[in-house]
Design a protein around this motif. Sequence first.
Motif, PDB file in Angstrom:
ATOM      1  N   LEU A 149      26.023  -6.941  22.923  1.00 32.95           N
ATOM      2  CA  LEU A 149      26.560  -6.768  21.577  1.00 32.95           C
ATOM      3  C   LEU A 149      26.284  -7.986  20.702  1.00 32.95           C
ATOM      4  O   LEU A 149      25.942  -7.850  19.518  1.00 32.95           O
ATOM      5  N   ASP A 150      26.420  -9.172  21.267  1.00 42.12           N
ATOM      6  CA  ASP A 150      26.113 -10.391  20.513  1.00 42.12           C
ATOM      7  C   ASP A 150      24.633 -10.446  20.148  1.00 42.12           C
ATOM      8  O   ASP A 150      24.271 -10.834  19.035  1.00 42.12           O
ATOM      9  N   GLN A 151      23.789 -10.040  21.084  1.00 39.29           N
ATOM     10  CA  GLN A 151      22.347 -10.020  20.849  1.00 39.29           C
ATOM     11  C   GLN A 151      22.019  -9.039  19.713  1.00 39.29           C
ATOM     12  O   GLN A 151      21.237  -9.351  18.819  1.00 39.29           O
ATOM     13  N   ARG A 152      22.620  -7.856  19.756  1.00 41.61           N
ATOM     14  CA  ARG A 152      22.397  -6.859  18.704  1.00 41.61           C
ATOM     15  C   ARG A 152      22.877  -7.389  17.358  1.00 41.61           C
ATOM     16  O   ARG A 152      22.189  -7.233  16.350  1.00 41.61           O
ATOM     17  N   ALA A 153      24.054  -7.996  17.336  1.00 42.09           N
ATOM     18  CA  ALA A 153      24.634  -8.492  16.089  1.00 42.09           C
ATOM     19  C   ALA A 153      23.766  -9.563  15.452  1.00 42.09           C
ATOM     20  O   ALA A 153      23.675  -9.643  14.218  1.00 42.09           O
ATOM     21  N   SER A 154      23.109 -10.366  16.273  1.00 45.95           N
ATOM     22  CA  SER A 154      22.289 -11.448  15.733  1.00 45.95           C
ATOM     23  C   SER A 154      21.082 -10.929  14.953  1.00 45.95           C
ATOM     24  O   SER A 154      20.499 -11.654  14.150  1.00 45.95           O
ATOM     25  N   LYS A 155      20.712  -9.681  15.161  1.00 44.39           N
ATOM     26  CA  LYS A 155      19.554  -9.073  14.486  1.00 44.39           C
ATOM     27  C   LYS A 155      19.947  -8.324  13.211  1.00 44.39           C
ATOM     28  O   LYS A 155      19.084  -7.772  12.541  1.00 44.39           O
ATOM     29  N   LEU A 156      21.251  -8.267  12.904  1.00 47.24           N
ATOM     30  CA  LEU A 156      21.726  -7.426  11.808  1.00 47.24           C
ATOM     31  C   LEU A 156      22.393  -8.237  10.704  1.00 47.24           C
ATOM     32  O   LEU A 156      23.027  -9.248  10.972  1.00 47.24           O
ATOM     33  N   SER A 157      22.305  -7.719   9.496  1.00 47.51           N
ATOM     34  CA  SER A 157      23.071  -8.300   8.393  1.00 47.51           C
ATOM     35  C   SER A 157      24.526  -7.863   8.551  1.00 47.51           C
ATOM     36  O   SER A 157      24.825  -6.931   9.310  1.00 47.51           O
ATOM     37  N   ASP A 158      25.427  -8.504   7.829  1.00 52.19           N
ATOM     38  CA  ASP A 158      26.838  -8.102   7.893  1.00 52.19           C
ATOM     39  C   ASP A 158      27.014  -6.650   7.465  1.00 52.19           C
ATOM     40  O   ASP A 158      27.807  -5.922   8.062  1.00 52.19           O
ATOM     41  N   ASP A 159      26.292  -6.230   6.425  1.00 51.21           N
ATOM     42  CA  ASP A 159      26.393  -4.840   5.983  1.00 51.21           C
ATOM     43  C   ASP A 159      25.961  -3.882   7.085  1.00 51.21           C
ATOM     44  O   ASP A 159      26.626  -2.876   7.343  1.00 51.21           O
ATOM     45  N   GLU A 160      24.840  -4.185   7.731  1.00 51.87           N
ATOM     46  CA  GLU A 160      24.371  -3.333   8.825  1.00 51.87           C
ATOM     47  C   GLU A 160      25.365  -3.339   9.986  1.00 51.87           C
ATOM     48  O   GLU A 160      25.640  -2.306  10.590  1.00 51.87           O
ATOM     49  N   LEU A 161      25.902  -4.514  10.297  1.00 50.32           N
ATOM     50  CA  LEU A 161      26.816  -4.655  11.422  1.00 50.32           C
ATOM     51  C   LEU A 161      28.097  -3.853  11.210  1.00 50.32           C
ATOM     52  O   LEU A 161      28.554  -3.148  12.109  1.00 50.32           O
ATOM     53  N   TYR A 162      28.687  -3.966  10.021  1.00 51.56           N
ATOM     54  CA  TYR A 162      29.983  -3.329   9.790  1.00 51.56           C
ATOM     55  C   TYR A 162      29.882  -1.924   9.216  1.00 51.56           C
ATOM     56  O   TYR A 162      30.908  -1.288   8.964  1.00 51.56           O
ATOM     57  N   GLU A 163      28.699  -1.427   9.033  1.00 46.22           N
ATOM     58  CA  GLU A 163      28.547  -0.048   8.587  1.00 46.22           C
ATOM     59  C   GLU A 163      27.804   0.757   9.643  1.00 46.22           C
ATOM     60  O   GLU A 163      28.411   1.450  10.446  1.00 46.22           O
ATOM     61  N   THR A 164      26.494   0.608   9.709  1.00 43.54           N
ATOM     62  CA  THR A 164      25.678   1.396  10.635  1.00 43.54           C
ATOM     63  C   THR A 164      26.004   1.088  12.092  1.00 43.54           C
ATOM     64  O   THR A 164      26.265   1.993  12.887  1.00 43.54           O
ATOM     65  N   GLU A 165      25.986  -0.184  12.463  1.00 43.38           N
ATOM     66  CA  GLU A 165      26.196  -0.574  13.857  1.00 43.38           C
ATOM     67  C   GLU A 165      27.603  -0.212  14.335  1.00 43.38           C
ATOM     68  O   GLU A 165      27.799   0.184  15.482  1.00 43.38           O
ATOM     69  N   TRP A 166      28.587  -0.326  13.461  1.00 48.51           N
ATOM     70  CA  TRP A 166      29.963   0.046  13.804  1.00 48.51           C
ATOM     71  C   TRP A 166      29.995   1.489  14.295  1.00 48.51           C
ATOM     72  O   TRP A 166      30.548   1.792  15.344  1.00 48.51           O
ATOM     73  N   LYS A 167      29.376   2.379  13.524  1.00 52.92           N
ATOM     74  CA  LYS A 167      29.353   3.811  13.881  1.00 52.92           C
ATOM     75  C   LYS A 167      28.572   4.047  15.168  1.00 52.92           C
ATOM     76  O   LYS A 167      28.985   4.845  16.008  1.00 52.92           O
ATOM     77  N   VAL A 168      27.450   3.355  15.317  1.00 52.67           N
ATOM     78  CA  VAL A 168      26.627   3.504  16.529  1.00 52.67           C
ATOM     79  C   VAL A 168      27.424   3.101  17.761  1.00 52.67           C
ATOM     80  O   VAL A 168      27.409   3.811  18.781  1.00 52.67           O
ATOM     81  N   ARG A 169      28.138   2.004  17.685  1.00 55.88           N
ATOM     82  CA  ARG A 169      28.911   1.542  18.847  1.00 55.88           C
ATOM     83  C   ARG A 169      29.988   2.551  19.231  1.00 55.88           C
ATOM     84  O   ARG A 169      30.184   2.828  20.417  1.00 55.88           O
ATOM     85  N   ILE A 170      30.670   3.109  18.260  1.00 56.42           N
ATOM     86  CA  ILE A 170      31.702   4.110  18.576  1.00 56.42           C
ATOM     87  C   ILE A 170      31.062   5.366  19.170  1.00 56.42           C
ATOM     88  O   ILE A 170      31.580   5.937  20.133  1.00 56.42           O
ATOM     89  N   GLU A 171      29.928   5.779  18.623  1.00 59.84           N
ATOM     90  CA  GLU A 171      29.235   6.950  19.178  1.00 59.84           C
ATOM     91  C   GLU A 171      28.790   6.696  20.617  1.00 59.84           C
ATOM     92  O   GLU A 171      28.902   7.576  21.480  1.00 59.84           O
ATOM     93  N   LEU A 172      28.286   5.491  20.904  1.00 58.34           N
ATOM     94  CA  LEU A 172      27.876   5.159  22.269  1.00 58.34           C
ATOM     95  C   LEU A 172      29.078   5.116  23.211  1.00 58.34           C
ATOM     96  O   LEU A 172      28.980   5.538  24.370  1.00 58.34           O
ATOM     97  N   MET A 173      30.206   4.633  22.724  1.00 62.67           N
ATOM     98  CA  MET A 173      31.420   4.612  23.548  1.00 62.67           C
ATOM     99  C   MET A 173      31.876   6.041  23.856  1.00 62.67           C
ATOM    100  O   MET A 173      32.291   6.333  24.982  1.00 62.67           O
ATOM    101  N   GLU A 174      31.784   6.926  22.872  1.00 61.31           N
ATOM    102  CA  GLU A 174      32.156   8.326  23.114  1.00 61.31           C
ATOM    103  C   GLU A 174      31.232   8.948  24.153  1.00 61.31           C
ATOM    104  O   GLU A 174      31.692   9.625  25.079  1.00 61.31           O
TER     105      GLU A 174
END
Length: 186
Positions: A98-123
């Motif tokens: 997760l830290d590795q993924r976050a380092s490649k993303l802007s804050d907007d990407e992290l808290y919008e797109t990536e947020w949703k992706v992480r929840i979908e992967l958890m489901e």
Amino acid sequence: MCTEKDNEELMEALITAARAAFLSLKETTKEHFYFYVFVFDEGMHPYISAWSYESLEKSIKEQQITDEDKSWWKWDSADSPYAVYGYDEFFGEVDALLDQRASKLSDDELYETEWKVRIELMEEAMKRLDASGLFGTRKERECVVINVEQAPPDGDGAEYDRALRLNPSSVLLSEYLETCETPESD
């Protein structure tokens, strides 16, 4: 942006960590669990929580929970004595990915797109763990509710919808759904 390969690598790490934590919890406590949940909060790192009938009874007494509050307390993953169980022991690889993924993303990407992706992967991880029989099979499975929760809830009813997708219809599921925020009608 993360690739499909990155997502599958994270999915496998989530499954491995959650399976190990849930199994350790069951084996260590020898209690009768009715609720298993994968929680995702503003810290952007998932963790597990769970409730057993034994821990619920003890917690109600210790916390002096009123009869009026027992119905939501039963499902409150944050107040479970097993919230964040096994995190330090089992989630190291997940943290690193997760830290590795976050380092490649802007804050907007992290808290919008990536947020949703992480929840979908958890489901999807919970769905695969369920398919493996981790939470029981047949009648035994009807006595358990699983879900992926966002803390704090986002208010859009997503938790309710995920619970419907992840669980067979049961009296226990109906009871849980009564405590979830429902999707707004269109």
